[in-house]
Enzyme design. Structure first.
Site, short mmCIF file in Angstrom:
data_model
loop_
_atom_site.label_atom_id
_atom_site.label_comp_id
_atom_site.label_asym_id
_atom_site.label_seq_id
_atom_site.Cartn_x
_atom_site.Cartn_y
_atom_site.Cartn_z
CG LEU A 158 -28.89 -11.59 2.70
CD1 LEU A 158 -28.22 -10.22 2.72
CD2 LEU A 158 -27.84 -12.69 2.67
CE LYS A 207 -27.53 -19.83 4.40
NZ LYS A 207 -27.02 -20.11 5.74
N GLY A 213 -28.79 -13.34 9.66
CA GLY A 213 -29.26 -13.84 10.95
C GLY A 213 -28.53 -15.09 11.39
CD GLN A 249 -26.53 -20.30 10.65
OE1 GLN A 249 -26.63 -20.14 11.86
NE2 GLN A 249 -27.53 -20.08 9.81
CB CYS A 301 -55.77 -5.64 10.94
SG CYS A 301 -55.04 -4.74 9.56
#
Length: 487
Positions: free
Chosen positions: A186, A268, A290, A299, A459
């Site tokens: 994710l 979530k 993460g 969390q 670049c």
């Protein structure tokens, strides 16, 4: 000729014979897949406890490209640039070593390490003393130091063959792709999801990317850029997918029907449900996030436990114990920091007083007001892309010039590489004005430039410039294109 001896990560070396053989063969194939793109003369030899990469070239540019790629291929703990050939005597060995190291040892301490196989008129210790004494005598500013020297001169003598280690480089370690199956990460474009994805790649997991779009086209372009970077840098040997799901309707439904304090946890859980649907569709058995304990309200251990119960799918959290600064430091190490720190935050729902101890019963009750069938439909309608098409799609939407002849006289070449890249390889030989503005400052500073001029972003590989040009166009700047020079 260039030669690199590639050492396996120790965790591969301790596996059973069959597992080690399989993983070594995977690494061999990955090396061929990636390095043959650089030069068709590349050969890879599998010697059981190491691999040998050789190519017929002495190009300094190609050498650097080889080093850059080898440092980012999972499964390699270390690799050494070698010089091999024959020798006629111990003094001849010394002369060859001196030719390689004389400039590097000036003003430094050093020691000599000799590894010898076969019958010779001298021992390994005698060879070390002879070579070391000779170097010490011929390089006045160098000095022998057996413990913790600045440089270690490594020489291997295999019967009638001489191998000199020119330089030693660190690899990224881990397991070769895809020795540990596939996962779905994710990704939001920020520090946490980028680092978590990298750690999964390092573990030999082919990592696909799932993005829940809360910020429109500009947000998705930025996240695609991060996913493309991680794939191209660390998992170029294998195809992966980038999947995006329009999550704005889900957020709107939560804002309308869910109690304020529970919004974050419910969001979530909805993401986990959608991710599980996408993962099953792709045949993937695990989701990667993460998340880190205590980093934000959703969390906490209590909330993570409730979130996990939204699906039976395995959820991997490689950052679960790491502090934010540790995560940022690792993002810097892998080259993702500048992109991550400029990624806008799109908080789907903002609770005034988010709960840190959600109760599953209350969450389930709140979710009765949500349309799970609509969520499933959104997940099944997800846009699934081959990551390789991210570059192609950006090119189709951006005006690209291959040289200056296609540019207006007053156009400006905007070099968007990081300052250290510009220092190493400055853009020279162009007649148009060149400005330097690193890609991570474009979003905030491009608007301050003279908007009556046309800017062609540059670049080295042309990928970052195309993605950045697309992002600027979506932000309302039509005066951008891409300059690719001779590439």
């Amino acid at each position: 000729m260039m030669e690199f001896l590639v050492k396996l990560h120790p965790e591969i070396s301790i596996k059973s014979k069959s597992v080690r053989k399989r993983q070594t063969m995977l690494l061999e194939q990955n090396l061929k897949t990636i390095l043959l793109r650089l030069d068709s003369s590349v050969t890879v030899k599998n010697n059981y406890d190491h691999l040998l990469v050789q190519l017929d070239s002495d190009s300094s540019k190609l050498r650097q490209q080889m080093i850059d790629h080898l440092a980012c291929i999972p499964g390699i703990v270390q690799f050494m640039e070698m010089q091999s050939g024959s020798y006629s005597s111990l003094h001849d060995i010394f002369e060859q070593v001196k030719a390689v190291f004389s400039a590097r040892l000036a003003g430094k301490s050093f020691c000599v390490r000799v590894k010898r196989t076969g019958d010779h008129e001298f021992s390994s210790l005698e060879a070390e003393r002879y070579i070391g004494g000779g170097l010490n005598q011929h390089i006045p500013s160098a000095r022998v130091q057996l413990k913790n020297p600045d440089e270690v001169v490594r020489v291997e003598i295999k019967r009638d063959q001489l191998i000199i280690v020119r330089e030693v480089f660190d690899g990224m370690g881990g397991f070769p792709l895809p020795s540990q199956s596939d996962v779905l990460s994710l990704i939001s474009g920020g520090f946490d999801s980028a680092v978590a994805s990298y750690l999964m790649i390092r573990k030999g997991l082919r990592t696909h990317y799932l993005f829940f779009n809360l910020g429109g086209a500009a947000h998705e372009t930025g996240v695609r850029q991060m996913a493309f970077y991680l794939w191209q840098k660390f998992s170029l040997s294998h195809k992966v997918k980038f999947i995006s799901v329009d999550f704005a309707p889900v957020v709107a439904e939560i804002l309308q029907n869910v109690e304020n304090g529970l919004m974050g946890v419910v969001l979530k859980r909805q993401m986990m449900r959608a991710a599980a649907i996408v993962a099953e569709r792709l045949g993937v058995q695990a989701i990667v996030t993460g998340e880190s304990v205590g980093q934000v309200a959703s969390q906490t251990i209590a909330n993570l436990s409730v979130i996990d119960k939204a699906t039976d799918m395995l959820v991997l959290r490689p950052l679960i114990y790491q502090d934010k600064q540790e995560i940022i430091d690792l993002a810097r190490k892998i080259g993702a920091e500048d992109m991550a720190k400029t990624m806008p935050e799109y908080c789907g729902v903002i609770s005034n007083k988010p709960t840190i101890n959600a109760e599953l019963s209350k969450v389930l009750q709140a979710e009765q007001q949500l349309d799970l069938a609509a969520l499933e439909k959104l997940a099944l309608q997800a846009n699934v892309l081959d990551i390789r098409t991210v570059e192609f799609q950006a090119e189709q939407q951006i005006s690209t010039v291959l040289d200056e002849r296609g540019m207006a006289e007053d156009a400006i070449i905007l070099d968007i590489r990081a300052p250290d890249e510009v220092d190493v390889k400055p853009l020279t030989g162009v007649s148009h004005q060149v400005l330097h503005l690193p890609f991570y400052k474009l979003a905030s500073q491009f608007g301050q430039l003279d908007q009556t001029r046309h800017y062609y972003l540059y670049c080295e590989r042309g990928v970052m410039s195309r993605l950045q040009a697309l992002l600027l166009k979506e932000q309302g700047h039509p005066n951008v294109g891409v300059y690719r020079g001779d590439f």
